[in-house]
Design an enzyme around this catalytic site. Sequence first.
Site, PDB file in Angstrom:
ATOM      1  N   GLY A  41       7.535  35.432  92.650  1.00 44.43           N
ATOM      2  CA  GLY A  41       8.430  36.052  93.762  1.00 44.43           C
ATOM      3  C   GLY A  41       9.241  34.998  94.225  1.00 44.43           C
ATOM      4  O   GLY A  41       9.150  33.729  94.362  1.00 44.43           O
ATOM      5  N   GLY A  43      12.118  34.492  97.987  1.00 40.98           N
ATOM      6  CA  GLY A  43      12.290  35.189  99.205  1.00 40.98           C
ATOM      7  C   GLY A  43      13.554  34.283  99.955  1.00 40.98           C
ATOM      8  O   GLY A  43      14.061  33.293  99.219  1.00 40.98           O
ATOM      9  N   THR A  48       7.583  31.519  94.860  1.00 35.65           N
ATOM     10  CA  THR A  48       6.191  31.275  94.447  1.00 35.65           C
ATOM     11  C   THR A  48       5.912  31.463  92.968  1.00 35.65           C
ATOM     12  O   THR A  48       6.495  32.448  92.301  1.00 35.65           O
ATOM     13  CB  THR A  48       5.357  32.912  95.174  1.00 35.65           C
ATOM     14  OG1 THR A  48       5.688  32.496  96.474  1.00 35.65           O
ATOM     15  CG2 THR A  48       4.067  32.404  95.077  1.00 35.65           C
ATOM     16  N   ASP A 161       2.729  39.578 108.889  1.00 38.49           N
ATOM     17  CA  ASP A 161       3.584  40.421 107.903  1.00 38.49           C
ATOM     18  C   ASP A 161       2.601  41.123 107.136  1.00 38.49           C
ATOM     19  O   ASP A 161       2.394  41.087 105.818  1.00 38.49           O
ATOM     20  CB  ASP A 161       4.264  39.154 106.880  1.00 38.49           C
ATOM     21  CG  ASP A 161       5.289  39.912 106.012  1.00 38.49           C
ATOM     22  OD1 ASP A 161       5.711  41.197 106.317  1.00 38.49           O
ATOM     23  OD2 ASP A 161       5.720  39.096 104.925  1.00 38.49           O
TER      24      ASP A 161
END
Length: 330
Positions: A41, A43, A48, A161
């Site tokens: 992933g 962001g 990651t 989160d």
Amino acid sequence: MTYCLDPECQQPENPSTAKFCLNCGSNLLLRQRYRPIQLLGRGGFGKTFLAIDEDIPSQPRCAVKQFHFYDPDPELIKKAIELFHIEAVCLDQLKHEQIPNLLACFEQKKQIYLVQEFIEGRNLKQELSEGVYNENKIWQLLQDLLPVLQFIHNKRVIHRDIKPENIIRRQSDNKLVLIDFGIAKLLTDSALLRSATLIGSKDYVAPEQLRGKVFPASDLYSLGVTCIRLMTQVPPLDMYDCHSERWWWRDFLPKGTSVSSKLGEVLDKLLQTHLSQRYRFAEEVLQDINAALESCQPNLLALKNPIAPTLTNPHNSSNLNASQTPDPPI
């Protein structure tokens, strides 16, 4: 496949046995041991990767988080690295079976990295594709996750989160594991990451978090939103009326389903807009859950697995705000 972690590399994919990037020449192994093999992933503040630890004979898999610097000021970079290591110490103290273990943290080529235990399993957003959660599954989720929140809050840590994507059902034992704590807060404050000041997904964050304040109750609000998302498959903000400042989640339950008054009361209190009307601590929710399951319908009694709440808190919720609470680096 081996991925090059140089942010400037235009062709990061390399053969699985390569030691240097065929495109840019960068060393492909982090600390001469961690080989990134798959992008998991990305962001606003980094990426990651799934990696293998080649320094251990069994070559176990791990998760590598890479954080990017965008400000060239060496003093700011130095300060950010110092803050990063302070946060890593905080994370290392969160020893819990439902939180990934921290394996390493370090700097390499002006990037900073966290290496963590890789949790094999599916996140709850992926589970949602198989259908909505019924009431029993929501009771189970609350019983499984609230003790984890109680643990981190008593360590003066707030997750910031919580959402279905950040909760993984571990394949080995079906336990729910909480991942991706909000490290980016300190680094964002240092203006080194191209990321919004807000840490958390806007569909799930509590109103006070949007104003830069966080409390244990902020995580509880996000947990409540996660529950109604799993029960309806409807995007959270579609169930919220800004004019009345109320959640109308019952109107979006699948046809023919209903929720007991006991669970409804718990969820409604988790979802209160105003802090004074919301649960303050996870142990308060656990108390109500234990009481509800004690007196509820026979079909829910099998779920009863009371967890004794810790009523003595080492801190006062009014003092646990965004500026004072350590934010762990996951």
